[in-house]
Structures are given as structure tokens and as C-alpha cells.
Motif scaffolding. Structure first.
Motif, PDB file in Angstrom:
ATOM      1  N   GLN A 243      86.675 -24.974  50.691  1.00 45.83           N
ATOM      2  CA  GLN A 243      86.414 -26.238  49.998  1.00 45.83           C
ATOM      3  C   GLN A 243      87.470 -26.518  48.933  1.00 45.83           C
ATOM      4  OE1 GLN A 243      84.179 -25.934  46.561  1.00 45.83           O
ATOM      5  NE2 GLN A 243      85.495 -27.701  46.137  1.00 45.83           N
ATOM      6  N   VAL A 244      87.828 -25.493  48.159  1.00 45.49           N
ATOM      7  CA  VAL A 244      88.836 -25.677  47.114  1.00 45.49           C
ATOM      8  C   VAL A 244      90.200 -25.972  47.729  1.00 45.49           C
ATOM      9  CG1 VAL A 244      90.100 -24.503  45.265  1.00 45.49           C
ATOM     10  CG2 VAL A 244      87.610 -24.309  45.397  1.00 45.49           C
ATOM     11  N   ALA A 245      90.548 -25.290  48.810  1.00 42.60           N
ATOM     12  CA  ALA A 245      91.834 -25.530  49.466  1.00 42.60           C
ATOM     13  C   ALA A 245      91.940 -26.974  49.950  1.00 42.60           C
ATOM     14  CB  ALA A 245      92.024 -24.557  50.624  1.00 42.60           C
ATOM     15  N   ASP A 246      90.866 -27.491  50.542  1.00 41.51           N
ATOM     16  CA  ASP A 246      90.876 -28.881  51.008  1.00 41.51           C
ATOM     17  C   ASP A 246      91.001 -29.860  49.845  1.00 41.51           C
ATOM     18  OD1 ASP A 246      90.623 -27.978  53.582  1.00 41.51           O
ATOM     19  OD2 ASP A 246      88.447 -28.263  53.674  1.00 41.51           O
ATOM     20  N   ASP A 247      90.273 -29.585  48.760  1.00 36.19           N
ATOM     21  CA  ASP A 247      90.322 -30.487  47.601  1.00 36.19           C
ATOM     22  C   ASP A 247      91.678 -30.441  46.908  1.00 36.19           C
ATOM     23  OD1 ASP A 247      87.768 -31.348  48.056  1.00 36.19           O
ATOM     24  OD2 ASP A 247      86.824 -30.037  46.583  1.00 36.19           O
ATOM     25  N   VAL A 248      92.328 -29.292  46.898  1.00 32.96           N
ATOM     26  CA  VAL A 248      93.663 -29.188  46.294  1.00 32.96           C
ATOM     27  C   VAL A 248      94.653 -30.030  47.086  1.00 32.96           C
ATOM     28  CG1 VAL A 248      95.591 -27.626  45.850  1.00 32.96           C
ATOM     29  CG2 VAL A 248      93.283 -26.952  45.222  1.00 32.96           C
ATOM     30  N   GLN A 249      94.564 -29.998  48.397  1.00 30.05           N
ATOM     31  CA  GLN A 249      95.432 -30.839  49.221  1.00 30.05           C
ATOM     32  C   GLN A 249      95.221 -32.319  48.901  1.00 30.05           C
ATOM     33  OE1 GLN A 249      97.866 -29.651  50.863  1.00 30.05           O
ATOM     34  NE2 GLN A 249      97.311 -28.294  52.560  1.00 30.05           N
ATOM     35  N   ARG A 250      93.968 -32.699  48.724  1.00 28.78           N
ATOM     36  CA  ARG A 250      93.671 -34.096  48.401  1.00 28.78           C
ATOM     37  C   ARG A 250      94.250 -34.478  47.033  1.00 28.78           C
ATOM     38  NH1 ARG A 250      89.898 -35.781  45.221  1.00 28.78           N
ATOM     39  NH2 ARG A 250      88.777 -33.789  45.316  1.00 28.78           N
TER      40      ARG A 250
END
Length: 271
Positions: A243-250
Motif C-alpha cells: 500500500q505504501v509503495a503504491d501511494d509513494v508512486q502516486r
């Protein structure tokens, strides 16, 4: 007809002397096997509940329960053989001889058993931990007598021999409270890398489940043909890694969305 009737008393004697007693023994052995199996299952549940009530680690509890079940079934088998008149001393001698032969033929299986004991005692991981070992990454579901059960991220169950797992490097993602998420952000030439890094660091703290301590790290990784490459490294618990990895990309896309598109630049010098 006279010849046939001559053998009837002999057949009756055989039935009474050998067949019927054997059938009674077989019936008794079957009843003993069924009742013994029920008692062994009950004993396993009692031991498991007792360990759970005392807060003993589930990994150790499952392993002890499996070993106890195997031991009790061996005892039950010896008792059943006793019904058929097989002496326990004779059985022990046969078992010892068979143990040597099995040990030579199943050396790999015994190595897995020994490695399983080391995994439980040394505890490089426990049930529920996310690990990488023997080329497999996933969550540990069970540490068995001979193999460890791991569920991968794509929901595939993998059984790994304990010896192969123990002999390999084991990465335990759940051992520490947080782990680092490694991302990169490419900036174009002429973009203020320091300003973008500060904006990213502030936005990372607003992402759910990002740890405040240690604080997210953003800085210059290298200068390349396209411009400046930043490293973006927040920390989070392993349970929230994806979840954090996806949000960092965003967040990277939002912060750098209005900036010039990075592209390789080549400068030619002519005499």
C-alpha cells in the motif's frame, strides 16, 4: 462324495483353530486402531489448547503436536502388533534394523527433520512472518516435521524442504518493526532538485502507515543524461508495504506532474 466328506472335519478344525481366532484378532486390532486414533487426536487437541492457553508460540506448538502424534501412532502400532503375538522386543529389533536401512535410503528426509528442529529452536522466523528463502517469498503458514509451508504473494502455496530452507540465506521481512520502501524520481535538467526533494519529504509523511521514525529519506542519488535522479525512501511496517509503495508512486507523480519531462540530452563539441 465320500472323499469330500473326509476333509470336512479338517476344514472345521482349521477354521476353529486358525481362521476364527485370526478374525477376532483382526477385529480387535481394527477397533484398537480406531479408538487409538480418536484418543491421539484428542490428546493433540488437549496439548495444543494447553500450549495456546500458556502463550506458547504457535510455531513450537505445531511442531510439538506433530512429533507427539507420530510418537503415539508408533506406540499404537506396537500395541496392535502385540495383539497378533509379535513381541515388543522382536519389534524393537526389527525397527532398529529398519531404521538403519531407512536412514541410508532416506538421508535427505532425515536431514529435513533435523533442519526442522533447528528452525524451531533457533527461530530465524515463526508462523506468520514474511520471509524470502530457497528462492521463495511469502508468508509462513506452518513449520512441519519435514517441510515449511509458505503462501506467496500471488496466493500460491509452496512446500519447501526444511534442509533446503535452513541451508539458504533467510530474509525475514517481519523481524523488525519497519522496513524501507525504495523508490526513485527522475527530474529533468534545470529543475531545482532540493525544492522537489523537500516537497516529496513533506508529502510522504501524509501517506497512511508511513512511519515518522525513522523519517522518510529523499535526496540526490545521481546525475544522469536525463537530469537529476532522486531516491525516495519512506519506512513502514511490512504489512503495509504494498500500500505504501503504491501511494509513494502516486505522490511522486503528483509532485513532479507539472515539471518538465525528463529526457536524455547529448551535447556535441565540434572543433
Amino acid at each position: 462324495m465320500l472323499v469330500a466328506t473326509e476333509y470336512l472335519p479338517d476344514v472345521s478344525a482349521v477354521l476353529q483353530q486358525y481362521v476364527i481366532p485370526f478374525l477376532w484378532k483382526a477385529a480387535g486390532a481394527l477397533v484398537l486402531w480406531i479408538i487409538g486414533g480418536i484418543l491421539i487426536s484428542g490428546a493433540g487437541r488437549v496439548v495444543r489448547h494447553a500450549m495456546t492457553a500458556r502463550g506458547i508460540d504457535p510455531t513450537f506448538s505445531h511442531y510439538v503436536n506433530s512429533a507427539l502424534s507420530v510418537l503415539l501412532k508408533v506406540v499404537l502400532l506396537v500395541a496392535i502388533l502385540g495383539i497378533f503375538g509379535v513381541e515388543s522386543t522382536s519389534f524393537a529389533a526389527v525397527l532398529a534394523a529398519a531404521g538403519v536401512a531407512i536412514g541410508m535410503a532416506w538421508a535427505g528426509l532425515l536431514a529435513n527433520f533435523a533442519a526442522g528442529i533447528f528452525l524451531v529452536v533457533l527461530r530465524p522466523f515463526k508462523v506468520g512472518d514474511a520471509i524470502h528463502g530457497a528462492g521463495v517469498t511469502g508468508d509462513v503458514r506452518e513449520i512441519g516435521l519435514f517441510a515449511t509451508t509458505v503462501d506467496t504473494g500471488d496466493n500460491v502455496r509452496v512446500f519447501i524442504g526444511n534442509n533446503k530452507l535452513f541451508a539458504d540465506n533467510i530474509i525475514n521481512y517481519s523481524a523488525n518493526p519497519v522496513r524501507r520502501v525504495d523508490m526513485r524520481a527522475q527530474l529533468a535538467h534545470g529543475v531545482d532538485a532540493t525544492q522537489v526533494a523537500a516537497a516529496l519529504a513533506a508529502r510522504l509523511l501524509q501517506i497512511a502507515n508511513v512511519a515518522a521514525n525513522p523519517a522518510p529519506q529523499v535526496g540526490i542519488l545521481e546525475f544522469n543524461a536525463a537530469g537529476t535522479l532522486l531516491y525516495v525512501r519512506p519506512f513502514c511496517n511490512n504489512l503495509h508495504y504494498n500500500q505504501v509503495a503504491d501511494d509513494v508512486q502516486r505522490v511522486i507523480a503528483e509532485v513532479t506532474g507539472g515539471l518538465p519531462v525528463p529526457a536524455p540530452h547529448h551535447v556535441e563539441h565540434r572543433a
